[in-house]
Design an enzyme around this catalytic site. Structure first.
Site, PDB file in Angstrom:
ATOM      1  CG  ASP A 181      -1.835  -1.208   1.267  1.00  0.00           C
ATOM      2  OD1 ASP A 181      -2.422  -1.523   0.217  1.00  0.00           O
ATOM      3  OD2 ASP A 181      -1.942  -1.828   2.333  1.00  0.00           O
ATOM      4  CG  ASP A 240      -1.147   5.230   3.077  1.00  0.00           C
ATOM      5  OD1 ASP A 240      -1.954   4.768   2.243  1.00  0.00           O
ATOM      6  OD2 ASP A 240      -0.992   4.756   4.212  1.00  0.00           O
ATOM      7  CG  ASP A 248       1.375   5.926  14.373  1.00  0.00           C
ATOM      8  OD1 ASP A 248       2.356   6.182  13.640  1.00  0.00           O
ATOM      9  OD2 ASP A 248       0.541   5.037  14.098  1.00  0.00           O
TER      10      ASP A 248
END
Length: 429
Positions: free
Chosen positions: A49, A51, A131
């Site tokens: 993936d 992003d 995070d």
């Protein structure tokens, strides 16, 4: 970090992600690859993936792409769809402050959890809102540099999972970060630093405030990535597992109990299948986790209610699913499969006569048979006998199967007494 100092090349990046980056750049916006895809390439892995983060708002991103749809309320995102691949584009997150705009776009609960987070800012602010340090690296296709805001490269070298900012505050903002810390530690073969891990057991209860649908998505990521055994150990260590499966809280301290043996064995099997590119279904794992709580409920219903066994078992299945879906919102397609696996545990011992072929032709037979094999390893006795019979049945020829099925189906004939005459005598009234 200039191009010569990092391993990221355009060959490692999805062509569709490159299209998004180039178009946003050409429209005058900043755009970067960020998060897991950058981290994985830095680790020498191949990300699935990609992003993108940008200074363009979701609406401005949508203006650039016809194949774009906006999603989310808590986090407003743009999804750019290229067939089966979706490139997720987020706008730089900013800090929450007291001004009217931020108060409207960013909201928190009394526990500090962010319920809406659509306050936009700069790339520097966005990095501070990430995070973990390993997820705060940004790759620019404009000059091929990597910007490492939080010493993510050092964390990779030290194999550390380290939160950015005050751990308690960050966990309160989004309690799912506790699950993410465990997932990354297991997936990347890293360790959670003491500073990052210490608050988790005390704050684990905050997960009860997370929607059950979101926790189910986290369950999939935790247990279906090929590292389920290590993930379970960490979840148990940080007292997070009971927040996902409350019905199993009482069995975690008994490693020799049948419940723990079944959990451990099904996790080992799941990892083996995934790591050998074999198909797995979330329903099988869930069925195994809940099997003994379901059986306990069934036995209690038999004892206390006087129900017929079949009715008691159906009620026990419904009760187990209802209780679990309060914490994990199990989609119907999986709950139906779980019911079928459980029901076949009830039916597989009744295997003689025509039933054998009917059961063997059931769409869920293979999953139920595999489940019976697991039970046989742990329980022995009848489960072992049934599992062995079905193993032999599958290996037998068609003629052999017919003989096996007929062995237990023949009933001894009753001896008949002398026939009574139906003729009526003339003297009978």
């Amino acid at each position: 970090m200039p191009r010569a100092e990092h391993p990221i090349t355009r060959k490692e990046i999805s062509p569709n992600a490159l299209k998004v980056l180039y178009r946003l750049n050409s429209a005058g916006y900043e755009a970067y690859l960020v998060g897991g895809c950058v981290r994985d390439i830095m680790l020498g892995q191949h990300p699935k993936d990609f992003d993108v983060v940008t200074d363009a708002t979701p609406e401005q991103v949508q203006e650039q792409f016809r194949n774009c749809r906006l999603i989310g309320r808590r986090f407003r995102l743009a999804h750019i769809v290229f067939g089966r691949e979706i490139i997720e584009v987020a706008t730089f997150r900013g800090h929450h402050d007291s001004n009217e705009n931020a108060a409207d776009l960013g909201k928190q609960t009394e526990h500090g959890q962010l319920t809406r987070d659509n306050v936009f800012g700069t790339i520097d602010e966005d990095a501070q809102r990430r995070d973990f340090t390993i997820n705060a690296m940004y790759y620019s296709v404009a000059d091929y540099t990597v910007i490492d805001f939080a010493h993510g490269v050092q964390a990779i070298q030290r194999r550390e999972i380290e939160l950015i900012g005050d751990p308690e505050t960050r966990y309160r903002e989004d309690p799912v970060r506790m699950l993410r810390a465990v997932r990354f530690a297991a997936k990347l073969d890293m360790h959670i630093t003491p500073r990052t891990g210490a608050p988790i057991p005390q704050l684990a209860g905050l997960l009860s405030n997370i929607p059950a649908a979101r926790l189910f998505e986290e369950y999939l990521k935790l247990f279906l990535a090929g590292k389920a055994v290590k993930t379970f150990e960490l979840l148990n260590h940080y007292r997070l597992f009971p927040l996902l499966f409350p019905c199993l809280d009482g069995v975690l301290n008994n490693p020799q109990g049948r419940e723990m043996q079944l959990i451990e064995q099904v996790l080992i099997n799941t990892d083996n299948r995934i790591n050998n590119d074999m198909r797995v279904t979330p329903a099988f794992l869930l069925a195994a986790f809940l099997w003994y709580p379901l059986e306990e409920r069934y036995q209690r219903l038999l004892t206390e209610s006087g129900l017929q066994p079949h009715d008691a078992f159906n009620i026990a299945m419904s009760d187990a699913l209802i209780e679990q879906t309060k914490r994990l919102m199990i989609p119907k397609r999986f709950s139906i499969a779980m019911r079928e696996i459980w029901q076949l545990q009830w039916r597989l011992p009744r295997r003689f006569g025509r039933r054998a072929q009917t059961l063997f032709s059931h769409p869920r037979f293979r999953a139920a048979y595999d489940f019976m094999l697991l039970r046989a390893e742990i329980e022995g006795g009848e489960a072992h006998e049934v599992a062995q019979w079905w193993t032999d049945y599958q290996e037998a020829s068609n003629e052999g199967r017919k003989k096996m099925a007929n062995v237990g189906s023949r009933k001894p004939r009753r001896k008949r007494g002398p026939r009574r005459s139906n003729k009526v005598n003339n003297g009978d009234a």
